[in-house]
Structure formats: C-alpha cells, structure tokens
Design an enzyme around this catalytic site. Structure first.
Site, PDB file in Angstrom:
ATOM      1  N   GLY A 114      20.986   8.488 -34.183  1.00  0.00           N
ATOM      2  CA  GLY A 114      20.428   9.197 -33.033  1.00  0.00           C
ATOM      3  C   GLY A 114      21.136   8.825 -31.747  1.00  0.00           C
ATOM      4  CB  ALA A 115      22.529   5.649 -30.512  1.00  0.00           C
TER       5      ALA A 115
ATOM      6  N   GLY B 103       0.829  -1.203   0.000  1.00  0.00           N
ATOM      7  CA  GLY B 103       0.000   0.000   0.000  1.00  0.00           C
ATOM      8  C   GLY B 103       0.858   1.246   0.000  1.00  0.00           C
ATOM      9  N   GLY B 104       0.518   2.170   0.912  1.00  0.00           N
ATOM     10  CA  GLY B 104       1.224   3.448   0.974  1.00  0.00           C
ATOM     11  C   GLY B 104       2.700   3.288   1.268  1.00  0.00           C
TER      12      GLY B 104
HETATM   13  C1  HXC Z   1      -1.990  -2.651  12.257  1.00  0.00           C
HETATM   14  C2  HXC Z   1      -0.918  -4.587  11.636  1.00  0.00           C
HETATM   15  C3  HXC Z   1      -0.922  -4.167  10.284  1.00  0.00           C
HETATM   16  C4  HXC Z   1      -1.504  -2.905   9.984  1.00  0.00           C
HETATM   17  C5  HXC Z   1       0.062  -6.084  10.377  1.00  0.00           C
HETATM   18  N1  HXC Z   1      -0.307  -5.772  11.631  1.00  0.00           N
HETATM   19  N2  HXC Z   1      -0.315  -5.107   9.528  1.00  0.00           N
HETATM   20  N3  HXC Z   1      -1.436  -3.827  12.596  1.00  0.00           N
HETATM   21  N4  HXC Z   1      -2.026  -2.185  10.995  1.00  0.00           N
HETATM   22  N5  HXC Z   1      -1.509  -2.438   8.734  1.00  0.00           N
HETATM   23  C6  HXC Z   1      -0.063  -6.558  12.843  1.00  0.00           C
HETATM   24  C7  HXC Z   1      -0.860  -7.853  12.892  1.00  0.00           C
HETATM   25  O1  HXC Z   1      -2.107  -7.605  13.457  1.00  0.00           O
HETATM   26  C8  HXC Z   1       0.025  -8.711  13.772  1.00  0.00           C
HETATM   27  O2  HXC Z   1      -0.163  -8.323  15.124  1.00  0.00           O
HETATM   28  C9  HXC Z   1       1.424  -8.273  13.403  1.00  0.00           C
HETATM   29  O3  HXC Z   1       1.284  -6.995  12.802  1.00  0.00           O
HETATM   30  C10 HXC Z   1       2.088  -9.191  12.404  1.00  0.00           C
HETATM   31  O4  HXC Z   1       1.199  -9.412  11.319  1.00  0.00           O
HETATM   32  P1  HXC Z   1       0.937 -10.880  10.729  1.00  0.00           P
HETATM   33  O5  HXC Z   1      -0.181 -10.766   9.787  1.00  0.00           O
HETATM   34  O6  HXC Z   1       0.841 -11.872  11.848  1.00  0.00           O
HETATM   35  O7  HXC Z   1       2.314 -11.132   9.970  1.00  0.00           O
HETATM   36  P2  HXC Z   1       2.559 -11.824   8.560  1.00  0.00           P
HETATM   37  O8  HXC Z   1       1.817 -13.127   8.481  1.00  0.00           O
HETATM   38  O9  HXC Z   1       4.030 -11.855   8.392  1.00  0.00           O
HETATM   39  O10 HXC Z   1       1.920 -10.855   7.467  1.00  0.00           O
HETATM   40  C11 HXC Z   1       2.405  -9.546   7.314  1.00  0.00           C
HETATM   41  C12 HXC Z   1       1.498  -8.745   6.387  1.00  0.00           C
HETATM   42  C13 HXC Z   1       0.025  -8.810   6.894  1.00  0.00           C
HETATM   43  C14 HXC Z   1       1.576  -9.314   4.965  1.00  0.00           C
HETATM   44  C15 HXC Z   1       2.041  -7.320   6.354  1.00  0.00           C
HETATM   45  O11 HXC Z   1       0.020  -8.485   8.274  1.00  0.00           O
HETATM   46  C16 HXC Z   1      -0.864  -7.840   6.191  1.00  0.00           C
HETATM   47  O12 HXC Z   1      -1.329  -8.128   5.086  1.00  0.00           O
HETATM   48  N6  HXC Z   1      -1.144  -6.703   6.832  1.00  0.00           N
HETATM   49  C17 HXC Z   1      -2.072  -5.727   6.286  1.00  0.00           C
HETATM   50  C18 HXC Z   1      -1.482  -5.025   5.094  1.00  0.00           C
HETATM   51  C19 HXC Z   1      -2.371  -3.906   4.639  1.00  0.00           C
HETATM   52  O13 HXC Z   1      -3.397  -4.159   3.997  1.00  0.00           O
HETATM   53  N7  HXC Z   1      -2.019  -2.682   5.032  1.00  0.00           N
HETATM   54  C20 HXC Z   1      -2.787  -1.513   4.707  1.00  0.00           C
HETATM   55  C21 HXC Z   1      -2.367  -1.089   3.304  1.00  0.00           C
HETATM   56  S1  HXC Z   1      -3.284   0.263   2.788  1.00  0.00           S
HETATM   57  P3  HXC Z   1       0.129  -9.291  16.349  1.00  0.00           P
HETATM   58  O14 HXC Z   1      -0.391  -8.575  17.539  1.00  0.00           O
HETATM   59  O15 HXC Z   1      -0.597 -10.576  16.060  1.00  0.00           O
HETATM   60  O16 HXC Z   1       1.595  -9.491  16.389  1.00  0.00           O
HETATM   61  C22 HXC Z   1      -2.234   1.509   2.948  1.00  0.00           C
HETATM   62  C23 HXC Z   1      -2.832   2.782   2.473  1.00  0.00           C
HETATM   63  C24 HXC Z   1      -1.849   3.900   2.617  1.00  0.00           C
HETATM   64  O17 HXC Z   1      -1.161   1.385   3.361  1.00  0.00           O
HETATM   65  C25 HXC Z   1      -1.986   4.836   1.431  1.00  0.00           C
HETATM   66  C26 HXC Z   1      -1.144   6.037   1.610  1.00  0.00           C
HETATM   67  C27 HXC Z   1      -1.078   6.811   0.346  1.00  0.00           C
END
Ligand code: HXC
Length: 510
Positions: A404-405, A169-170
């Site tokens: 051109g190159a 994402g971001g």
């Molecule tokens: C809060 C989060 C989090 C998030 C992970 N965690 N992502 N907490 N916000 N975005 C936490 C989990 O709850 C978990 O907590 C710990 O981090 C580890 O995550 P796991 O899923 O257990 O780890 P893993 O299996 O290695 O997977 C990692 C991951 C997955 C692929 C990153 O967590 C994931 O898909 N997260 C969400 C990604 C996402 O969609 N983000 C938002 C993108 S949108 P605990 O307590 O269990 O340890 C965005 C918009 C911004 O970013 C735009 C700006 C322009």
C-alpha cells in the site's frame, strides 16, 4: 505649523512606548524582544509602513474609559523581506498583556484583508493573554472575525504564525488555522486551558512548558512546525522560509540566481544504499546532495521523523520534498507520518509548488495502536492529498516500495508525472520473506526449501525492472545522476496543465 508637526511627533513617540518603560524592561528581562523590535528583525531595514498607530479601544467598563493606549496592543502594517511584500501584525505584550479587544481584532482583520486583496503573505507575531477580559463578548466576536479571515485566506496567500509568548484560549486558534506555526523555546506556549484549569478539571498536575511549550507542540502534538532558541533566531528563520514561498496562489514559485551546477554528479550516491536491505541510511543526505547549495528548509523536523518534509531549490526554483526516512521505523508510514506529509503536499499543491517524492518505504506500520488510532483514515489523507495534487510531480524510488505504501507515495497511477527508480529499487506487493510465508505456508518446516523460495522471490521481484517493464517506472537511473535527472524532469514539466471536474469542494478524509 511647527506645533502641529510637534504634536504628531509626540503622539508617535507615545504610541511607540506601548505599555511604558517598566513593562518594556520586564519584557526584555524575560529574554523577549518587544513587538516593534521583532518587526525590525523580521522586515528589511526601513521597510515597515505602519497602519492604525493611534487606534484605541472603545471599552467603557472596569475603568477602562480612563486609559487609552494608542495602538491598543497590536502593531500592524506591511514591509518587505528581501524586497518582497508581506503584511504583518505583532502583538504588544506591554499593553494589557497583548490581549485582544474589539479594536485590536479590527486592526488584525484590516491587514488580513489587505494581504488577500494585494496577493501578499501575512505573518502574525503572537504574544497575548487571549481575550481582553474587560471586553467580554466583544472580544470573542473580534477573535471569530480573525478566524473567518484566516479561513478565507487559506490557500490564497501564505499565512505564517510565530508564537513568542503566551498564547492561550482563543489566541491559539488563529495560528492553528494558518499554514506554518513556529515557537520560541522556553518563552512561548500554546494551550486552550492553562495548568490551573487542567488541575481543577482533570486533577493532572502539569507545568505550562509540559502542557504547551515548544517541545510539546513540535514533537508530540504537531501543532507547531518548528521551534527556535530565541526571538532573533525565530524571526531570521521565518525570513529564510519566506524566500522559498510564492507571494500568493497565482504568483508562481520565486526564482533566484543559483550557483550550483544542475548537472552536478554525486558519485557518492552510487554507494549510499547499504548491501543489506535492512540496514538504514540517512535520506537527508540524498535531499542535501540533490538540492541547490545543499539548502533544505525542513518542516516538522521533530515530529514523525520517519518522513521528511521541506523545501529545496532546483535551478533556483522552489520544490517541496517528501521523503521516507529509513533511519526511523525503517521508513514505515504510520498515522503521524501520513498526517504530516498530507498537510505538506496540500500546502504545496495549493501554492503551485512542484513536488519531489523520494521513496524508501517497507509499508504501513502494523499493530493495534495504529489500527485503533485510525491509520486507515490517516493513510487515506496522504493518498488523497497526492491523488488530488495537480502540480508537477517527480518521484524517485531509491530502495523499497512495497504494498500500500507504494500506492501512496506518488506513483504514476496517482498522478506522478515522471517516476524514476534507482537500480537498487525493490517494487513489490511485500518483502520476500512475508510473501513466501503466505504462499508456501505448508513448507514452513523445511528451512532449505523456504530459503530457496525466498531467494527466488527476491531475484524475481526485488528490483525495479518488473515495474519498468510495465511502464510504471519511466526510467531506471544512475544514483549519481539524480540531481540532473530530477532538475531536467521538472524543467520539462513547467507547462503542465490539468483540468479537473467541477465540484464545490472535496471531502478529504479528515
Ligand atoms: C486583559 C490582561 C489579560 C487579558 C493579561 N493581562 N491577560 N488584560 N485581558 N486576557 C494583563 C495583566 O492584567 C497585566 O496587566 C499584564 O497583562 C501582564 O500580565 P501578567 O499576568 O502580569 O503577566 P504574566 O505573569 O507574564 O502572565 C501572562 C499570562 C497571564 C499567563 C498571559 O496574564 C494570564 O493568565 N492571563 C489571562 C489568560 C486568560 O485566561 N485569557 C482569556 C482566555 S479565554 P498590568 O497592568 O499589570 O501590566 C479566551 C477565550 C477566547 O481567550 C475564545 C475565542 C474563541
């Protein structure tokens, strides 16, 4: 007093534990270092000064008010690499998956702003699940402030991103705005939307690795500039790159002691060009033989291999090298090579790094794929980048410089300061065969006549002397003397000053 000191020690110890033992173990089991261990590898021993160790998030929703982890998932501060200052941040995946909250973003912004104020580079280590889901729009606002600072810092201080885990994402856009992005193979990935969303929206089935792993981004998309086997290799290579870079856009190139004679001759270069003009040779050999101690830091090694870009040193001082690579696509320029080289030229020009261009290019790659893909506009990027570059520029034509190159690859007419050619150079509008086929279309049935005309064209144009007679080449040099000639050329250009007309900014063909 003892109690107060003890409290400080306890608080520091708690902060250093991040998300706790269990999550640190999980990080290690994935073959990854923790955020703090990474800084230990990146920075000189004992040089790290941390800021904002006790900062916590301000979120009240989803039960977040019950848990506050000091540092809030990112470690920030400054340290040194071989004695030179750099600002750093390192996201801690053990704390809410390294996700970015409002306060996490503020910590990053603080070091970005300090780096700009103090004229030192910033290195970001990214290991993050993206926006902190519990914080919603506050997190998006935080991201956008980080992006704004990336943009302000662009061309002012070098910005380096290392991707050492998920970056979704971001989280991908801050690295994309920086100068160099490096990834770790098999444990890092970057994408805007993950495989599940891709499946839902486009019905494509793809793994995270295929979608945004190191191979994808170094060889296909060119989002990343290099990839490494593990965290330690990646961080050690960032240290090596850092040594080539100036601290800011006014500091000048770092100079360091050198133990390689600038007058060193390389007799093997006299025979590096094969007798058949269509036989390739490895341009990297020339780059290595020219540079101090054969040290070449290649940028985007796995992308557009028909052009080489990277840093060397001459007499201890950094030089950016752009070189056509005859081993791939005969060294033709195409869309990818033009984009890759243009970006590199602009980085060097922004940071006052002199440019050495090594030319062996038969022309632009023809074909519908290139034309439909906009090779005109992408080729124009490289033309533009060279044409606006005011740093000292030395060019050496080793063999082909056609059409051109020739115009693009830093000729004198585009601001090249000192342009050399080897005796083997062929500088013309096009190769002899193509020229004769156009000029003598009616004689194409007469093989003997065509062969004679082709030979005649080759004798007349397949050499450096027509260009040298016009002053387009400053000197035809012996290949074995190239290191000495190039080093002396750059030494003579140290005082170069150029004035350009005022403008708000240019309008590069994006
Ligand atoms: C809060 C989060 C989090 C998030 C992970 N965690 N992502 N907490 N916000 N975005 C936490 C989990 O709850 C978990 O907590 C710990 O981090 C580890 O995550 P796991 O899923 O257990 O780890 P893993 O299996 O290695 O997977 C990692 C991951 C997955 C692929 C990153 O967590 C994931 O898909 N997260 C969400 C990604 C996402 O969609 N983000 C938002 C993108 S949108 P605990 O307590 O269990 O340890 C965005 C918009 C911004 O970013 C735009 C700006 C322009």
């Amino acid at each position: 007093m003892q109690d107060i000191i003890q409290e400080l020690e306890d608080r520091r110890a708690a902060a250093r534990m991040g998300g706790g033992e269990r999550r640190i173990d999980a990080q290690h089991k994935k073959g990854k270092l923790t955020a703090r261990e990474r800084l230990d590898v990146l920075l000189d021993e004992g040089s790290f000064e941390e800021f904002d160790m006790f900062v916590t998030h301000k979120c009240q929703d989803f039960g977040m008010d019950a848990e506050h982890i000091p540092g809030d998932g990112v470690i920030t501060g400054w340290g040194t690499i071989n004695g030179r200052v750099t600002y750093v941040y390192s996201q801690d995946f053990t704390v809410y998956g390294g996700s970015l909250s409002e306060t996490h973003a503020k910590k990053i912004c603080k070091v970005q702003e300090m780096a700009m104020r103090n004229g030192a580079p910033i290195i970001g280590i990214n290991d993050s699940g993206g926006a902190r889901i519990q914080e919603g729009v506050a997190s998006l606002a935080g991201y956008t402030s980080v992006f704004q600072n990336n943009i302000k810092a662009s061309g002012v201080i070098p910005q380096i991103s290392v991707i050492m885990g998920p970056c979704a994402g971001g989280a991908v856009y801050s690295p994309a705005l920086t100068d160099f992005v490096f990834m770790v193979r098999d444990s890092s990935y970057m994408f805007l939307t993950g495989p599940d969303v891709v499946k839902t929206v486009t019905n494509e089935v793809v793994t995270a690795e295929e979608l945004g792993g190191a191979k994808t981004h170094t060889a296909k998309s060119s989002v990343a500039d290099g990839s490494f086997e593990n965290d330690i290799d990646a961080l050690m290579e960032v240290r090596r790159l850092f040594d080539f870079l100036p601290l800011n856009n006014q500091a000048g190139c770092p100079e360091r002691p050198f133990f390689d004679d600038p007058k060193r001759k390389e007799p093997s270069l006299d025979t590096i060009i094969p007798s058949n003009a269509n036989t390739p040779y490895d341009m990297k050999e020339l780059v290595l033989k020219l540079s101090d101690e054969s040290d070449f830091y290649e940028i985007q090694e796995d992308f557009a291999k028909n052009i080489l870009t990277g840093f060397i040193r001459l007499e201890g001082s950094t030089v950016g090298v752009i070189a056509n690579q005859p081993m791939v696509l005969a060294g033709c320029l195409d869309i990818n090579a033009s984009r890759k080289a243009a970006r590199f030229v602009r980085f060097c020009d922004a940071f006052d790094i002199p440019l050495l261009t090594l030319v062996d290019v038969p022309g632009f790659l023809p074909g519908t794929a290139q034309e439909y893909g906009g090779v005109i506009k992408h080729g124009a990027k490289l033309l533009y980048a060279y044409g606006e570059a005011t740093v000292p520029r030395v060019t050496v034509i080793t063999r082909k410089a056609y059409g051109g190159a020739y115009c693009v690859m830093s000729p004198k007419h585009l601001g090249g300061d000192i342009n050399y050619a080897w005796p083997t150079a062929e500088i013309a509008v096009m190769g002899a065969k193509g020229a004769v086929e156009i000029l003598h279309r009616s004689d194409l049935g007469d093989a003997e006549k065509i062969a004679a005309l082709t030979q005649d064209y080759e004798d007349r144009f397949a050499n450096p002397f027509v260009a040298a007679e016009n002053g387009f080449i400053d000197e035809v040099i012996m290949p074995q003397n190239t290191r000495m000639r190039v080093a002396r050329a750059f030494a003579s250009l140290k005082g170069k000053e150029v004035t350009t007309p005022w403008r708000k900014h240019d309008n590069l063909p994006l």
